[in-house]
Design a protein around this motif. Structure first.
Motif, mmCIF file in Angstrom:
data_model
loop_
_atom_site.group_PDB
_atom_site.id
_atom_site.type_symbol
_atom_site.label_atom_id
_atom_site.label_comp_id
_atom_site.label_asym_id
_atom_site.label_seq_id
_atom_site.Cartn_x
_atom_site.Cartn_y
_atom_site.Cartn_z
ATOM 1 N N ALA A 183 0.834 -1.207 0.000
ATOM 2 C CA ALA A 183 0.000 0.000 0.000
ATOM 3 C C ALA A 183 0.871 1.261 0.000
ATOM 4 C CB ALA A 183 -0.926 -0.005 1.209
ATOM 5 N N LEU A 184 1.942 1.237 0.769
ATOM 6 C CA LEU A 184 2.844 2.385 0.821
ATOM 7 C C LEU A 184 3.527 2.610 -0.523
ATOM 8 C CD1 LEU A 184 4.214 4.541 2.599
ATOM 9 C CD2 LEU A 184 5.944 2.836 3.124
ATOM 10 N N PHE A 185 3.976 1.558 -1.162
ATOM 11 C CA PHE A 185 4.628 1.709 -2.465
ATOM 12 C C PHE A 185 3.643 2.178 -3.527
ATOM 13 C CE2 PHE A 185 7.816 -1.684 -1.014
ATOM 14 C CZ PHE A 185 8.633 -0.721 -0.443
ATOM 15 N N ALA A 186 2.429 1.668 -3.484
ATOM 16 C CA ALA A 186 1.413 2.110 -4.449
ATOM 17 C C ALA A 186 1.129 3.599 -4.288
ATOM 18 C CB ALA A 186 0.130 1.310 -4.278
ATOM 19 N N ALA A 187 1.092 4.061 -3.049
ATOM 20 C CA ALA A 187 0.847 5.483 -2.807
ATOM 21 C C ALA A 187 2.047 6.328 -3.222
ATOM 22 C CB ALA A 187 0.511 5.716 -1.336
ATOM 23 N N MET A 188 3.248 5.875 -2.902
ATOM 24 C CA MET A 188 4.444 6.673 -3.179
ATOM 25 C C MET A 188 4.735 6.805 -4.674
ATOM 26 S SD MET A 188 5.764 7.979 -0.529
ATOM 27 C CE MET A 188 7.334 8.478 -1.158
ATOM 28 N N LEU A 189 4.417 5.786 -5.446
ATOM 29 C CA LEU A 189 4.734 5.834 -6.870
ATOM 30 C C LEU A 189 4.006 6.947 -7.602
ATOM 31 C CD1 LEU A 189 4.828 2.067 -7.854
ATOM 32 C CD2 LEU A 189 6.732 3.671 -7.801
ATOM 33 N N GLY A 204 -5.326 3.365 -2.693
ATOM 34 C CA GLY A 204 -5.556 2.726 -1.400
ATOM 35 C C GLY A 204 -6.777 1.836 -1.337
ATOM 36 N N LEU A 205 -7.865 2.280 -1.889
ATOM 37 C CA LEU A 205 -9.107 1.513 -1.815
ATOM 38 C C LEU A 205 -9.014 0.159 -2.511
ATOM 39 C CD1 LEU A 205 -12.018 1.475 -0.794
ATOM 40 C CD2 LEU A 205 -12.690 2.616 -2.912
ATOM 41 N N PRO A 206 -8.455 0.077 -3.724
ATOM 42 C CA PRO A 206 -8.341 -1.260 -4.336
ATOM 43 C C PRO A 206 -7.500 -2.229 -3.514
ATOM 44 C CG PRO A 206 -7.999 0.414 -5.991
ATOM 45 C CD PRO A 206 -8.034 1.121 -4.676
ATOM 46 N N LEU A 207 -6.406 -1.731 -2.932
ATOM 47 C CA LEU A 207 -5.576 -2.619 -2.118
ATOM 48 C C LEU A 207 -6.295 -3.034 -0.833
ATOM 49 C CD1 LEU A 207 -2.061 -1.042 -2.592
ATOM 50 C CD2 LEU A 207 -2.830 -3.276 -3.341
ATOM 51 N N ALA A 208 -7.053 -2.114 -0.239
ATOM 52 C CA ALA A 208 -7.803 -2.467 0.968
ATOM 53 C C ALA A 208 -8.889 -3.487 0.649
ATOM 54 C CB ALA A 208 -8.413 -1.213 1.593
ATOM 55 N N LEU A 209 -9.507 -3.362 -0.511
ATOM 56 C CA LEU A 209 -10.545 -4.316 -0.892
ATOM 57 C C LEU A 209 -9.956 -5.668 -1.306
ATOM 58 C CD1 LEU A 209 -12.955 -1.987 -2.895
ATOM 59 C CD2 LEU A 209 -13.193 -2.801 -0.541
ATOM 60 N N LEU A 210 -8.756 -5.660 -1.858
ATOM 61 C CA LEU A 210 -8.097 -6.901 -2.254
ATOM 62 C C LEU A 210 -7.306 -7.555 -1.127
ATOM 63 C CD1 LEU A 210 -6.792 -5.984 -5.805
ATOM 64 C CD2 LEU A 210 -8.621 -7.564 -5.232
ATOM 65 N N LEU A 250 -7.642 -11.749 8.479
ATOM 66 C CA LEU A 250 -7.970 -11.122 7.189
ATOM 67 C C LEU A 250 -8.804 -9.867 7.397
ATOM 68 C CD1 LEU A 250 -8.923 -14.239 5.039
ATOM 69 C CD2 LEU A 250 -6.924 -12.785 4.764
ATOM 70 N N ALA A 251 -9.782 -9.966 8.289
ATOM 71 C CA ALA A 251 -10.627 -8.803 8.576
ATOM 72 C C ALA A 251 -9.809 -7.681 9.205
ATOM 73 C CB ALA A 251 -11.780 -9.201 9.493
ATOM 74 N N ALA A 252 -8.894 -8.036 10.100
ATOM 75 C CA ALA A 252 -8.071 -7.017 10.757
ATOM 76 C C ALA A 252 -7.178 -6.295 9.756
ATOM 77 C CB ALA A 252 -7.228 -7.655 11.854
ATOM 78 N N VAL A 253 -6.570 -7.038 8.858
ATOM 79 C CA VAL A 253 -5.707 -6.407 7.844
ATOM 80 C C VAL A 253 -6.534 -5.509 6.938
ATOM 81 C CG1 VAL A 253 -4.275 -6.866 5.818
ATOM 82 C CG2 VAL A 253 -3.934 -8.173 7.889
ATOM 83 N N ALA A 254 -7.696 -5.995 6.511
ATOM 84 C CA ALA A 254 -8.540 -5.202 5.615
ATOM 85 C C ALA A 254 -9.026 -3.927 6.293
ATOM 86 C CB ALA A 254 -9.726 -6.032 5.139
ATOM 87 N N VAL A 255 -9.426 -4.019 7.568
ATOM 88 C CA VAL A 255 -9.924 -2.836 8.277
ATOM 89 C C VAL A 255 -8.808 -1.833 8.502
ATOM 90 C CG1 VAL A 255 -10.838 -2.060 10.502
ATOM 91 C CG2 VAL A 255 -11.905 -3.976 9.324
ATOM 92 N N LEU A 301 -6.116 -1.434 6.706
ATOM 93 C CA LEU A 301 -5.795 -0.818 5.413
ATOM 94 C C LEU A 301 -6.876 0.173 4.994
ATOM 95 C CD1 LEU A 301 -4.328 -3.788 3.368
ATOM 96 C CD2 LEU A 301 -3.164 -1.667 3.924
ATOM 97 N N LEU A 302 -8.128 -0.170 5.257
ATOM 98 C CA LEU A 302 -9.226 0.721 4.891
ATOM 99 C C LEU A 302 -9.187 2.012 5.700
ATOM 100 C CD1 LEU A 302 -11.544 0.605 2.882
ATOM 101 C CD2 LEU A 302 -12.987 -0.308 4.678
ATOM 102 N N VAL A 303 -8.760 1.926 6.950
ATOM 103 C CA VAL A 303 -8.676 3.109 7.794
ATOM 104 C C VAL A 303 -7.369 3.870 7.566
ATOM 105 C CG1 VAL A 303 -8.515 3.859 10.212
ATOM 106 C CG2 VAL A 303 -10.211 2.168 9.551
ATOM 107 N N GLY A 304 -6.279 3.143 7.315
ATOM 108 C CA GLY A 304 -4.968 3.771 7.231
ATOM 109 C C GLY A 304 -4.572 4.318 5.885
ATOM 110 N N THR A 305 -5.065 3.744 4.804
ATOM 111 C CA THR A 305 -4.636 4.217 3.489
ATOM 112 C C THR A 305 -5.104 5.632 3.154
ATOM 113 O OG1 THR A 305 -6.442 2.934 2.497
ATOM 114 C CG2 THR A 305 -4.230 1.966 2.430
ATOM 115 N N PRO A 306 -6.256 6.111 3.664
ATOM 116 C CA PRO A 306 -6.546 7.532 3.421
ATOM 117 C C PRO A 306 -5.507 8.456 4.049
ATOM 118 C CG PRO A 306 -8.540 6.408 4.070
ATOM 119 C CD PRO A 306 -7.417 5.438 4.252
ATOM 120 N N THR A 307 -4.961 8.037 5.174
ATOM 121 C CA THR A 307 -3.914 8.838 5.802
ATOM 122 C C THR A 307 -2.666 8.864 4.938
ATOM 123 O OG1 THR A 307 -4.784 8.118 7.923
ATOM 124 C CG2 THR A 307 -2.644 9.172 7.953
#
Length: 176
Positions: A47-53, A94-100, A115-120, A122-128
């Motif tokens: 997620a971090l690399f996808a955002a940074m690119l 961020g959203l596609p990675l959180a959903l995937l 799985l639920a913990a990682v998804a949640v 990512l869903l909360v953290g990727t907007p940041t």
């Protein structure tokens, strides 16, 4: 002034990050305990690399074609325009990675609560990630070759958020 698509706004390709996180289990080996321990970190790094690119070009194309000058002259709020750009960036990165994340977590052998913990997280953290990156992209807008400066500004701010998200994810997965 040309109308841009959402992909042109953020100019990113997150599919390579999905592929790289999916190839990690092949490189590490079949040991499920190890894969389960590193899964959250690998998905967060993807997620971090996808955002940074894509952050270097977040505001650069608008700066080059004069759209930022038009926004300055318009009565619209610059803060809302920047927030909209960051929202578009999050929707594309961020959203596609959180959903995937649950599907990618299966390749690491994660169970349902993990799985639920990682998804949640990512869903909360990727907007940041997108908001912090948007701030750094705006600060480095006029600089030449701003990619390294952007990483230097954004990564220390993100590492604190990344650490807290991983700690909350491990607490959730061990509590369940």
């Amino acid at each position: 002034f040309k109308q841009k698509t959402a992909y042109e706004i953020v100019d990113c390709d997150w599919s390579s990050d999905v592929c790289s996180s999916d190839l990690f289990p092949l490189g590490i080996g079949p040991e499920t305990n190890l894969l389960q321990r590193v899964a959250a970190g690998i998905l967060w790094c993807a997620a971090l690399f996808a955002a940074m690119l894509s952050l270097e070009r977040l505001f650069a194309s608008d700066h080059e074609d004069g759209a930022l000058d038009l926004l300055l002259l318009s009565p619209a709020s610059l803060e809302l325009a920047a927030l909209a750009k960051c929202l578009a960036h999050w929707i594309v990165t961020g959203l596609p990675l959180a959903l995937l994340a649950p599907l990618l977590g299966l390749s690491f052998g994660l169970d349902g609560p993990a799985l639920a913990a990682v998804a949640v997280t990512l869903l909360v953290g990727t907007p940041t990630l997108s908001l912090i990156g948007g701030l750094a992209a705006a600060l480095t807008l006029g600089a030449r070759r701003s990619g390294a400066l952007l990483a230097l500004l954004a990564l220390p701010l993100r590492s604190e958020e990344h650490t807290s998200e991983l700690q909350s994810q491990s607490t959730i997965s061990y509590a369940v």
